[in-house]
Design a protein around this motif. Structure first.
Motif, mmCIF file in Angstrom:
data_model
loop_
_atom_site.group_PDB
_atom_site.id
_atom_site.type_symbol
_atom_site.label_atom_id
_atom_site.label_comp_id
_atom_site.label_asym_id
_atom_site.label_seq_id
_atom_site.Cartn_x
_atom_site.Cartn_y
_atom_site.Cartn_z
ATOM 1 N N ALA A 273 -40.337 -28.070 34.183
ATOM 2 C CA ALA A 273 -39.061 -27.366 34.116
ATOM 3 C C ALA A 273 -38.420 -27.594 32.761
ATOM 4 O O ALA A 273 -38.735 -28.545 32.056
ATOM 5 N N GLU A 274 -37.514 -26.694 32.422
ATOM 6 C CA GLU A 274 -36.740 -26.820 31.183
ATOM 7 C C GLU A 274 -35.274 -26.670 31.546
ATOM 8 O O GLU A 274 -34.874 -25.686 32.165
ATOM 9 N N ARG A 275 -34.489 -27.667 31.211
ATOM 10 C CA ARG A 275 -33.065 -27.658 31.513
ATOM 11 C C ARG A 275 -32.274 -27.594 30.218
ATOM 12 O O ARG A 275 -32.652 -28.182 29.224
ATOM 13 N N GLN A 276 -31.139 -26.902 30.278
ATOM 14 C CA GLN A 276 -30.315 -26.725 29.085
ATOM 15 C C GLN A 276 -28.935 -27.331 29.305
ATOM 16 O O GLN A 276 -28.606 -27.765 30.402
ATOM 17 N N ASN A 277 -28.167 -27.346 28.243
ATOM 18 C CA ASN A 277 -26.768 -27.798 28.250
ATOM 19 C C ASN A 277 -26.628 -29.263 28.638
ATOM 20 O O ASN A 277 -25.924 -29.619 29.578
ATOM 21 N N ILE A 278 -27.319 -30.131 27.909
ATOM 22 C CA ILE A 278 -27.184 -31.569 28.121
ATOM 23 C C ILE A 278 -26.821 -32.227 26.802
ATOM 24 O O ILE A 278 -26.994 -31.645 25.734
ATOM 25 N N SER B 214 -36.512 -34.923 25.441
ATOM 26 C CA SER B 214 -35.438 -34.118 24.852
ATOM 27 C C SER B 214 -35.996 -33.265 23.720
ATOM 28 O O SER B 214 -36.937 -33.633 23.036
ATOM 29 N N ARG C 159 -31.278 -29.349 25.009
ATOM 30 C CA ARG C 159 -32.013 -29.170 26.260
ATOM 31 C C ARG C 159 -33.103 -30.221 26.376
ATOM 32 O O ARG C 159 -33.402 -30.933 25.425
ATOM 33 N N TYR C 160 -33.715 -30.292 27.557
ATOM 34 C CA TYR C 160 -34.820 -31.211 27.766
ATOM 35 C C TYR C 160 -35.873 -30.578 28.664
ATOM 36 O O TYR C 160 -35.599 -29.626 29.380
ATOM 37 N N ASN C 161 -37.086 -31.118 28.601
ATOM 38 C CA ASN C 161 -38.203 -30.659 29.410
ATOM 39 C C ASN C 161 -38.598 -31.751 30.398
ATOM 40 O O ASN C 161 -38.649 -32.917 30.040
#
Length: 65
Positions: free
Chosen positions: A17-22, A60, A32-34
């Protein structure tokens, strides 16, 4: 000699997954981070048969930590 290249053990890293806004806790950058799954596997005829040493970790994007 032909059968040696058909069977083998390899390591694979797969991005789950890839998440943004951290905000990165290491460098305090906004980004973002993976989520990455890492594992070793035994394959025969390029088909994975057994997996072991499965690990999950977060990387990150800004500083690759």
């Amino acid at each position: 000699m032909f059968f040696i290249s058909i069977f083998g053990i390899e390591q694979r890293d797969k991005i789950i997954a890839e998440r943004q806004n951290i905000i990165c806790p290491i460098c305090n950058a906004y980004g973002r981070y993976n989520v990455i799954k890492s594992y070793n596997y035994f394959h025969a005829f390029f088909i994975p048969l057994w997996r072991w040493n499965v690990r999950y970790y977060i990387q990150s994007y800004c500083c690759k930590k």
